[in-house]
Design a protein around this motif. Structure first.
Motif, PDB file in Angstrom:
ATOM      1  N   PHE A  64       0.790  -1.232   0.000  1.00 25.05           N
ATOM      2  CA  PHE A  64       0.000   0.000   0.000  1.00 25.05           C
ATOM      3  C   PHE A  64       0.822   1.282   0.000  1.00 25.05           C
ATOM      4  CE2 PHE A  64      -2.350  -3.217   2.615  1.00 25.05           C
ATOM      5  CZ  PHE A  64      -3.200  -3.617   1.596  1.00 25.05           C
ATOM      6  N   MET A  65       2.168   1.171  -0.055  1.00 25.23           N
ATOM      7  CA  MET A  65       3.005   2.366  -0.030  1.00 25.23           C
ATOM      8  C   MET A  65       4.057   2.380  -1.135  1.00 25.23           C
ATOM      9  SD  MET A  65       3.710   3.056   4.014  1.00 25.23           S
ATOM     10  CE  MET A  65       2.412   3.698   5.088  1.00 25.23           C
ATOM     11  N   GLY A  66       3.956   1.481  -2.078  1.00 26.11           N
ATOM     12  CA  GLY A  66       4.879   1.507  -3.202  1.00 26.11           C
ATOM     13  C   GLY A  66       6.086   0.608  -3.096  1.00 26.11           C
ATOM     14  N   GLY A  67       6.286  -0.070  -1.952  1.00 25.67           N
ATOM     15  CA  GLY A  67       7.368  -1.038  -1.843  1.00 25.67           C
ATOM     16  C   GLY A  67       8.559  -0.564  -1.044  1.00 25.67           C
ATOM     17  N   LEU A  68       9.497  -1.493  -0.820  1.00 26.78           N
ATOM     18  CA  LEU A  68      10.710  -1.250  -0.041  1.00 26.78           C
ATOM     19  C   LEU A  68      11.914  -1.798  -0.782  1.00 26.78           C
ATOM     20  CD1 LEU A  68       9.491  -2.477   3.471  1.00 26.78           C
ATOM     21  CD2 LEU A  68      10.024  -0.102   2.901  1.00 26.78           C
ATOM     22  N   THR A  69      13.058  -1.178  -0.576  1.00 25.14           N
ATOM     23  CA  THR A  69      14.307  -1.742  -1.067  1.00 25.14           C
ATOM     24  C   THR A  69      14.798  -2.788  -0.072  1.00 25.14           C
ATOM     25  OG1 THR A  69      15.709  -0.147   0.088  1.00 25.14           O
ATOM     26  CG2 THR A  69      14.876   0.483  -2.098  1.00 25.14           C
ATOM     27  N   GLU A  70      15.746  -3.598  -0.495  1.00 25.10           N
ATOM     28  CA  GLU A  70      16.320  -4.594   0.407  1.00 25.10           C
ATOM     29  C   GLU A  70      17.002  -3.907   1.589  1.00 25.10           C
ATOM     30  OE1 GLU A  70      16.901  -8.518   1.652  1.00 25.10           O
ATOM     31  OE2 GLU A  70      15.672  -7.672   0.042  1.00 25.10           O
TER      32      GLU A  70
ATOM     33  N   ARG B  85      -2.058  -0.255  -5.529  1.00 27.09           N
ATOM     34  CA  ARG B  85      -1.642   0.987  -6.184  1.00 27.09           C
ATOM     35  C   ARG B  85      -2.723   2.060  -6.080  1.00 27.09           C
ATOM     36  NH1 ARG B  85       0.661  -2.711 -10.029  1.00 27.09           N
ATOM     37  NH2 ARG B  85      -1.190  -2.530 -11.384  1.00 27.09           N
ATOM     38  N   VAL B  86      -3.982   1.644  -6.218  1.00 29.04           N
ATOM     39  CA  VAL B  86      -5.089   2.599  -6.105  1.00 29.04           C
ATOM     40  C   VAL B  86      -5.136   3.186  -4.702  1.00 29.04           C
ATOM     41  CG1 VAL B  86      -7.607   2.829  -6.112  1.00 29.04           C
ATOM     42  CG2 VAL B  86      -6.465   1.566  -7.949  1.00 29.04           C
TER      43      VAL B  86
ATOM     44  N   ASN C  46      -2.686   3.420  -2.547  1.00 23.91           N
ATOM     45  CA  ASN C  46      -1.529   4.275  -2.357  1.00 23.91           C
ATOM     46  C   ASN C  46      -1.751   5.641  -2.997  1.00 23.91           C
ATOM     47  OD1 ASN C  46       1.111   5.010  -1.602  1.00 23.91           O
ATOM     48  ND2 ASN C  46       1.949   4.292  -3.544  1.00 23.91           N
ATOM     49  N   ALA C  47      -2.321   5.648  -4.201  1.00 22.37           N
ATOM     50  CA  ALA C  47      -2.600   6.913  -4.878  1.00 22.37           C
ATOM     51  C   ALA C  47      -3.634   7.733  -4.117  1.00 22.37           C
ATOM     52  CB  ALA C  47      -3.084   6.631  -6.303  1.00 22.37           C
ATOM     53  N   ALA C  48      -4.668   7.054  -3.591  1.00 18.35           N
ATOM     54  CA  ALA C  48      -5.707   7.761  -2.845  1.00 18.35           C
ATOM     55  C   ALA C  48      -5.130   8.406  -1.591  1.00 18.35           C
ATOM     56  CB  ALA C  48      -6.831   6.798  -2.483  1.00 18.35           C
ATOM     57  N   PHE C  49      -4.225   7.716  -0.916  1.00 22.96           N
ATOM     58  CA  PHE C  49      -3.654   8.254   0.319  1.00 22.96           C
ATOM     59  C   PHE C  49      -2.725   9.431   0.047  1.00 22.96           C
ATOM     60  CE2 PHE C  49      -5.513   5.422   3.229  1.00 22.96           C
ATOM     61  CZ  PHE C  49      -5.170   5.854   4.501  1.00 22.96           C
ATOM     62  N   SER C  50      -2.224   9.544  -1.168  1.00 26.75           N
ATOM     63  CA  SER C  50      -1.378  10.693  -1.489  1.00 26.75           C
ATOM     64  C   SER C  50      -2.167  11.995  -1.435  1.00 26.75           C
ATOM     65  CB  SER C  50      -0.757  10.520  -2.876  1.00 26.75           C
ATOM     66  OG  SER C  50      -1.749  10.629  -3.899  1.00 26.75           O
ATOM     67  N   LEU C  51      -3.506  11.894  -1.467  1.00 24.55           N
ATOM     68  CA  LEU C  51      -4.366  13.075  -1.400  1.00 24.55           C
ATOM     69  C   LEU C  51      -4.733  13.448   0.043  1.00 24.55           C
ATOM     70  CD1 LEU C  51      -6.802  12.143  -4.308  1.00 24.55           C
ATOM     71  CD2 LEU C  51      -4.732  13.537  -4.431  1.00 24.55           C
ATOM     72  N   VAL C  52      -4.402  12.574   0.991  1.00 21.09           N
ATOM     73  CA  VAL C  52      -4.741  12.809   2.398  1.00 21.09           C
ATOM     74  C   VAL C  52      -3.657  13.677   3.037  1.00 21.09           C
ATOM     75  CG1 VAL C  52      -5.152  11.715   4.645  1.00 21.09           C
ATOM     76  CG2 VAL C  52      -5.947  10.593   2.534  1.00 21.09           C
TER      77      VAL C  52
END
Length: 323
Positions: A124-130, A246-247, A249-255
């Motif tokens: 829900f946040m686009g992922g993490l690097t190792e 992805r949806v 995550n995009a929605a939370f970018s507006l919060v």
């Protein structure tokens, strides 16, 4: 007691754990915890969680989040959380003894919180690097030290943790009643913020919500857990699951940034950023999340001191009828 520096705003855990998106994995966390034989037995024999599911969930977020976000008070909060588990012990239906403060059992619950941060970020946040996963692993060890529990069960490295997690999923976790009860939302009452909703409307909404949240949860299980619980997961399910993430995550970018966080986490951020006094008291649960009046004094419940003295009538919650 060994002094441990609590996590702070420079940690990845602060950025992830208290985000409201964490509610999307509540079903995952509850079921994974309850699949542990000792933890599941404790829930079955000592908890009234299923009589007040929403209240217990929203109430628990305050002290659990406080261990991360309470700053200099985080250790005190951690010891309070540990204390709620002291009396949870017994013998399960298979004759096995259990205790919630068994170091391996207590660490398993914490391990699910750590993996929660990985899953929130992944889905829900686009992922993490190792590198970020390793950093979160190191932070979860520091976080766990605040409970002043034995560190024997804690893997020494990120690689060891991955082997530990795989072993638990393949060889230790069980399909039990407590797990199935957590996953059964078919008769769950209305959440406190939807009490205005007519019962008939909630009855219509509950079925698709039940299916949707279980599907979202199954997508986050390791394959051995899906197999044990008998869930099927297809390539199409995986694609839809990624799209849904992805949806969201995009929605939370507006919060607005602060509103993305639970009140206890938000208060920690505000103190750390100088928006509130550093000695401001921690934010506590509102009365609507309290346990039933006859359980306010139970040692297994978090109840803020200021609310323990409230007249019993003021702590009563309306009972939702499951229709």
């Amino acid at each position: 007691m060994t002094q441990v520096e609590p996590l702070g705003p420079d940690s990845l855990t602060w950025r992830i754990f208290g985000d409201w998106r964490g509610l999307l994995i509540a079903l995952w966390a509850g079921s994974m915890q309850n699949m542990h034989p000792e933890l599941g037995a404790g829930v079955e024999e000592h908890s009234r969680f299923f009589d007040e599911r929403w209240e217990r969930l929203f109430r628990s977020l305050y002290p659990i989040g406080g261990v991360v976000y309470d700053g200099p008070r985080a250790r005190e909060t951690a010891l309070e959380v540990r204390g709620y588990h002291t009396t949870i012990k017994g013998v399960d239906t298979s004759g096995r003894r259990y205790h919630a403060l068994n170091p391996h059992t207590f660490y398993w619950a914490h391990a699910t919180f750590f993996v929660s941060t990985l899953l929130i970020a992944k889905h829900f946040m686009g992922g993490l690097t190792e590198e970020e996963k390793r950093r979160l692993f190191d932070e979860h060890v520091r976080w766990y030290r605040l409970y002043d529990m034995s560190m024997r069960p804690v893997p020494a490295t990120w690689e060891e943790f991955q082997r530990y997690w795989d072993h638990m999923c393949r060889d230790v976790l069980e399909d039990n009643k407590a797990t199935r009860d957590v996953l059964d939302l078919s008769r769950i009452g209305k959440p406190p913020f939807l009490r205005f909703l007519p019962d008939a409307v909630w009855a219509l909404l509950r079925r698709p919500l039940h299916r949707g949240f279980v599907w979202l949860t199954v997508g986050m299980y390791d394959q051995p857990v899906r197999d044990r619980l008998g869930y099927r997961w297809t390539a199409r399910d995986a694609r839809l699951h990624r799209f849904a993430g992805r949806v969201l995550n995009a929605a939370f970018s507006l919060v607005p940034w602060e509103r993305r966080y639970h009140p206890r986490a938000r208060a920690g951020w505000r103190r750390a950023l100088g928006k509130d006094p550093v000695d401001a008291p921690p934010v506590e649960t509102p009365p609507r999340n309290l346990p039933p009046a006859d359980e306010l004094d139970s040692p297994t419940h978090y109840v803020p001191a200021a609310l323990r003295t409230m007249p019993s009538g003021s702590t009563q919650r309306s009972k939702e009828t499951a229709t």
